[in-house]
Design an enzyme around this catalytic site. Structure first.
Site, PDB file in Angstrom:
ATOM      1  N   HIS A  24       0.692  -1.154   0.022  1.00 52.98           N
ATOM      2  CA  HIS A  24       0.139  -0.006   0.024  1.00 52.98           C
ATOM      3  C   HIS A  24       0.782   1.328   0.114  1.00 52.98           C
ATOM      4  CE1 HIS A  24       0.368  -0.370   4.534  1.00 52.98           C
ATOM      5  NE2 HIS A  24      -0.604  -1.246   4.579  1.00 52.98           N
ATOM      6  N   HIS A  78      -7.021  -9.065  13.462  1.00 52.65           N
ATOM      7  CA  HIS A  78      -7.211  -7.933  12.477  1.00 52.65           C
ATOM      8  C   HIS A  78      -7.712  -8.151  11.371  1.00 52.65           C
ATOM      9  CE1 HIS A  78      -5.620  -4.239  10.669  1.00 52.65           C
ATOM     10  NE2 HIS A  78      -4.446  -4.585  10.329  1.00 52.65           N
ATOM     11  N   GLU A  80      -7.308  -6.392   8.185  1.00 55.17           N
ATOM     12  CA  GLU A  80      -6.662  -5.958   6.915  1.00 55.17           C
ATOM     13  C   GLU A  80      -6.556  -7.158   5.815  1.00 55.17           C
ATOM     14  OE1 GLU A  80      -3.412  -3.085   7.490  1.00 55.17           O
ATOM     15  OE2 GLU A  80      -3.831  -2.344   5.595  1.00 55.17           O
ATOM     16  N   ASP A  82      -4.289  -8.316   4.090  1.00 56.87           N
ATOM     17  CA  ASP A  82      -3.127  -9.054   4.097  1.00 56.87           C
ATOM     18  C   ASP A  82      -3.321 -10.271   5.145  1.00 56.87           C
ATOM     19  OD1 ASP A  82      -2.856  -6.826   5.882  1.00 56.87           O
ATOM     20  OD2 ASP A  82      -0.668  -7.165   6.000  1.00 56.87           O
ATOM     21  N   HIS A 145      -2.731  -1.307  14.432  1.00 56.56           N
ATOM     22  CA  HIS A 145      -2.856   0.092  13.838  1.00 56.56           C
ATOM     23  C   HIS A 145      -4.077   0.466  13.219  1.00 56.56           C
ATOM     24  CE1 HIS A 145      -2.100  -1.107   9.270  1.00 56.56           C
ATOM     25  NE2 HIS A 145      -2.290  -2.068  10.055  1.00 56.56           N
ATOM     26  N   ASP A 164       0.181  -7.041  13.558  1.00 60.99           N
ATOM     27  CA  ASP A 164       1.070  -6.141  13.022  1.00 60.99           C
ATOM     28  C   ASP A 164       2.197  -5.788  13.846  1.00 60.99           C
ATOM     29  OD1 ASP A 164       0.183  -6.353  10.201  1.00 60.99           O
ATOM     30  OD2 ASP A 164      -1.396  -4.737  10.580  1.00 60.99           O
ATOM     31  N   TYR A 196       9.869  -0.511   9.774  1.00 63.18           N
ATOM     32  CA  TYR A 196       8.366  -1.145   9.544  1.00 63.18           C
ATOM     33  C   TYR A 196       7.585  -0.304  10.465  1.00 63.18           C
ATOM     34  CZ  TYR A 196       4.552  -4.439  10.568  1.00 63.18           C
ATOM     35  OH  TYR A 196       3.281  -5.203  10.798  1.00 63.18           O
ATOM     36  N   HIS A 229       4.151 -10.338  10.616  1.00 65.86           N
ATOM     37  CA  HIS A 229       4.904 -10.355   9.508  1.00 65.86           C
ATOM     38  C   HIS A 229       6.305 -10.543   9.952  1.00 65.86           C
ATOM     39  CE1 HIS A 229       1.762  -8.514   6.884  1.00 65.86           C
ATOM     40  NE2 HIS A 229       1.708  -7.511   7.917  1.00 65.86           N
TER      41      HIS A 229
HETATM   42 FE1  FEO Z   1      -2.613  -3.976   9.240  1.00 65.52          FE
HETATM   43 FE2  FEO Z   1      -0.355  -6.538   8.108  1.00 65.52          FE
HETATM   44  O1  FEO Z   1      -2.018  -5.420   8.067  1.00 65.52           O
END
Ligand code: FEO
Length: 330
Positions: A24, A78, A80, A82, A145, A164, A196, A229
């Site tokens: 993104h 979460h 999102e 991904d 986040h 995250d 990050y 991640h």
């Molecule tokens: Fe907030 Fe890794 O997505």
């Protein structure tokens, strides 16, 4: 990459995205991973999903350990894409599962999926789920986040699945911090943490300090942090928490960054004596031309430097566009 046991009965079943270079708008020259975790306890529990494009690999990893029909619980920390992109596909394979997520997480799911047949339980900080020998404790982390975000702490394993937070965009066969340090370097890993943080969590420094304090106040012992991640913090989970606190407080090395752009090289020429003056005072200095540098790299330099000098030509009585973009980043 195959499933890996990270604690007794707890497995990494994530995927590695070696090719992603734009996350993104944030450049990710080292790719990333989408981690999720399977807990083989009396009630088999999956924590998080993976990006849609990687559903097939994620499913194979889980199936190498258990059939989806035996999974009792699915924790979604979460929403999102991904992490949750593959959720619909996973739920087709495990319609019996109960989903645990925050109230905001449920609201978000409604927007992406038809959840009418899903059994969803909303949780808040301090709620617990006993699944056998392990107990999951949920910790809401709104705006870390996203509004829906939370972490899952597995008490008996002293394992914090941090979503995250504490992640890094690093595609690697190393699954743990010590493995990565051995095959690459400590500096490379810490640089990935700063990168990050600067690009994902930078606006939320105050929240980070209070959330880490809240975790400490809960009295939970952490001997491993497993983010969604990058590598898992097995050797030094306290180090990455300390790094976050330092960054949240704006504590940085004695270094100055000169960030500039230029039309006809005048501003560029000015950077050089300034850089020399800083160097002559014994302070490290880095000079960054904005249009020659990805924005996310220039943002990271801000977080690595105690001083920041910004140089801009005047264009139509205004600041130069690339400089305006830089100084208005959150
Ligand atoms: Fe907030 Fe890794 O997505």
């Amino acid at each position: 990459m195959k499933a890996i046991e990270i604690k007794p009965g707890i497995y990494w079943v994530g995927v590695i995205d070696w090719a992603v270079r734009d996350f993104h708008g944030y450049v990710t020259p080292n790719g990333t991973t989408y981690n999720n975790y399977l807990i083989m306890d009396d009630e088999i529990t999956l924590v998080d999903a993976v990006k849609y494009d990687f559903a097939e690999i994620g499913i194979a990893n889980i199936r190498s350990l258990v059939d989806f029909s035996r999974i009792k619980n699915l924790v979604i920390n979460h929403i999102e894409n991904d992490h949750m992109g593959a959720l619909g596909i996973y739920m087709e394979l495990m319609p019996q599962a109960t989903i645990y997520t925050t109230a905001r997480g449920k609201q978000g799911m409604e927007r992406f999926f038809d959840i009418s047949r899903w059994n969803i339980k909303t949780v808040k900080t301090g709620d617990e789920l006993k699944i056998g020998k392990y107990t999951l404790q949920f910790i809401e982390t709104p705006m870390l986040h996203w509004p829906d975000s939370m972490m899952t702490y597995i008490k008996e394993a002293k394992l914090l699945i941090s979503q995250d937070a504490f992640g890094q965009h690093l595609a690697s066969t190393a699954r743990f911090d010590d493995e990565f340090i051995e095959c690459a370097s400590h500096a490379e890993l810490e640089d990935a943490v700063v990168d990050y943080y600067a690009n994902i969590l930078m606006p939320f420094g105050r929240l980070i300090k209070s959330k880490i304090k809240q975790i400490q106040d809960l009295g939970i012992e952490i001997d491993m942090i497993a983010p969604d991640h990058g590598v898992i913090w097995r050797r030094e989970p306290e180090r990455v928490m300390q790094m976050y606190l330092q960054m949240a407080e704006g504590s940085t090395n004695l270094r100055v960054a000169i960030v500039y752009d230029t039309m006809w090289h005048s501003t560029e020429i000015m950077t050089q004596p300034i850089m020399q003056g800083i160097k002559d005072e014994g302070v490290d200095c880095k000079v960054i031309k904005l249009r020659a540098t990805p924005m996310s790299v220039a943002i990271k330099e801000f977080w690595k430097s105690r001083g920041l000098l910004v140089g801009s030509p005047t264009l139509n009585n205004e600041v130069f566009p690339s400089v305006a973009e830089y100084i208005t980043q959150d």
